[in-house]
Scaffold this motif. Structure first.
Motif, PDB file in Angstrom:
ATOM      1  N   ALA A 196      -5.183  22.753  73.696  1.00  0.00           N
ATOM      2  CA  ALA A 196      -4.894  24.157  73.424  1.00  0.00           C
ATOM      3  C   ALA A 196      -4.858  24.436  71.925  1.00  0.00           C
ATOM      4  N   LEU A 197      -4.264  23.516  71.151  1.00  0.00           N
ATOM      5  CA  LEU A 197      -4.132  23.704  69.705  1.00  0.00           C
ATOM      6  C   LEU A 197      -5.498  23.844  69.027  1.00  0.00           C
ATOM      7  N   PHE A 198      -6.352  22.854  69.250  1.00  0.00           N
ATOM      8  CA  PHE A 198      -7.647  22.859  68.560  1.00  0.00           C
ATOM      9  C   PHE A 198      -8.626  23.840  69.197  1.00  0.00           C
ATOM     10  N   GLY A 199      -8.518  24.014  70.510  1.00  0.00           N
ATOM     11  CA  GLY A 199      -9.372  24.984  71.171  1.00  0.00           C
ATOM     12  C   GLY A 199      -9.069  26.393  70.710  1.00  0.00           C
ATOM     13  N   ALA A 200      -7.783  26.747  70.668  1.00  0.00           N
ATOM     14  CA  ALA A 200      -7.380  28.086  70.225  1.00  0.00           C
ATOM     15  C   ALA A 200      -7.725  28.303  68.754  1.00  0.00           C
TER      16      ALA A 200
ATOM     17  N   MET B 242     -15.818  21.887  72.710  1.00  0.00           N
ATOM     18  CA  MET B 242     -15.927  20.581  72.051  1.00  0.00           C
ATOM     19  C   MET B 242     -14.741  20.323  71.139  1.00  0.00           C
ATOM     20  N   HIS B 243     -14.340  21.361  70.399  1.00  0.00           N
ATOM     21  CA  HIS B 243     -13.156  21.222  69.549  1.00  0.00           C
ATOM     22  C   HIS B 243     -11.921  20.904  70.395  1.00  0.00           C
TER      23      HIS B 243
ATOM     24  N   LYS C 228      -4.178  12.974  63.285  1.00  0.00           N
ATOM     25  CA  LYS C 228      -4.556  14.058  64.196  1.00  0.00           C
ATOM     26  C   LYS C 228      -5.565  15.017  63.571  1.00  0.00           C
ATOM     27  N   PHE C 229      -5.244  15.512  62.373  1.00  0.00           N
ATOM     28  CA  PHE C 229      -6.082  16.539  61.780  1.00  0.00           C
ATOM     29  C   PHE C 229      -7.258  15.971  60.986  1.00  0.00           C
ATOM     30  N   SER C 230      -7.256  14.646  60.769  1.00  0.00           N
ATOM     31  CA  SER C 230      -8.428  14.012  60.179  1.00  0.00           C
ATOM     32  C   SER C 230      -9.389  13.557  61.266  1.00  0.00           C
ATOM     33  N   ALA C 231      -8.828  12.993  62.329  1.00  0.00           N
ATOM     34  CA  ALA C 231      -9.675  12.407  63.371  1.00  0.00           C
ATOM     35  C   ALA C 231     -10.358  13.461  64.235  1.00  0.00           C
TER      36      ALA C 231
END
Length: 217
Positions: A197-201, A132-133, A99-102
């Motif tokens: 929501a996680l990566f956008g926030a 985009m994130h 998740k956090f690498s890809a």
């Protein structure tokens, strides 16, 4: 945000090492808590009773949480909260690594190819970078369901370990096959907005609060 087609691609190694380390720490710290939660959720008997039976409330609670280890020492009880830790470790480490690498790599690919970055800027203005994130996170979150069987086997180990006794991973996968993917569509439906929501926030906090360009770019 113009000129997204060029630029050097990111080195994936720091993302892989950082995310896999977080997965290891997470399983060591939170697997016992997760086991307690799963056992309480799956319990179907009354724990807290009234009247004369009230005196046995803590004993019943201990039986639900620690099962056969309810009469062991504190250390023995703690060790009993690690059933399925092999499945849990495999799932959590692979999940966090994936998740956090890809996600940064998907976002980086979106930025550098086919004018995707310019399209996001045109559609969302100054929020294009954060979007985009978020979209890259949603895409990665949906792909995470490939690891669902490991999570299912971890939960079975935590709540009903007798089902898995004497059975190897290959035997479980062969005999259970697609049963291990039950609820896959609901999982994808949950993961997509959750990761969005996680990566956008996270990106918004970087850009709006700290004035940085996303994830240490």
């Amino acid at each position: 945000m113009g000129g997204h087609g060029g630029g050097k691609s990111k080195d994936p190694l720091p993302y892989i090492l950082g995310s896999s380390t977080s997965g290891v720490l997470e399983i060591l710290i939170f697997h016992p808590i997760d086991t307690v939660a799963k056992r309480l959720i799956s319990n179907t008997t009354a724990i807290f009773q009234t009247g004369e039976a009230k005196a046995g409330n803590m004993q019943r609670l201990g039986k639900v949480i620690f099962k056969d280890a309810a009469d062991r020492t504190v250390f023995g009880k703690w060790l009993s909260l690690f059933p399925g830790v092999s499945f849990g470790a495999a799932y959590k480490i692979l999940q966090r690594t994936y998740k956090f690498s890809a996600q940064p790599l998907v976002k980086d690919y979106m930025s550098r190819s086919g004018g995707v970055g310019d399209t996001f800027e045109r559609l969302f203005g100054s929020n294009g970078h954060d979007m985009m994130h978020a979209v890259a996170g949603a895409m990665v979150g949906m792909g995470e369901v490939v690891l669902l069987p490991l999570d299912v086997l971890k939960i079975k180990s935590q709540t009903n370990p007798d089902v898995l006794k004497g059975r190897g991973l290959v035997d479980l996968v062969v005999k259970e096959n697609f049963k291990l993917y039950r609820g896959i569509w609901w999982t994808m439906a949950r993961n997509a907005p959750g990761s969005f929501a996680l990566f956008g926030a996270n990106s918004v906090v970087y850009t709006r609060v700290f004035g940085l360009k996303g994830f240490k770019e």
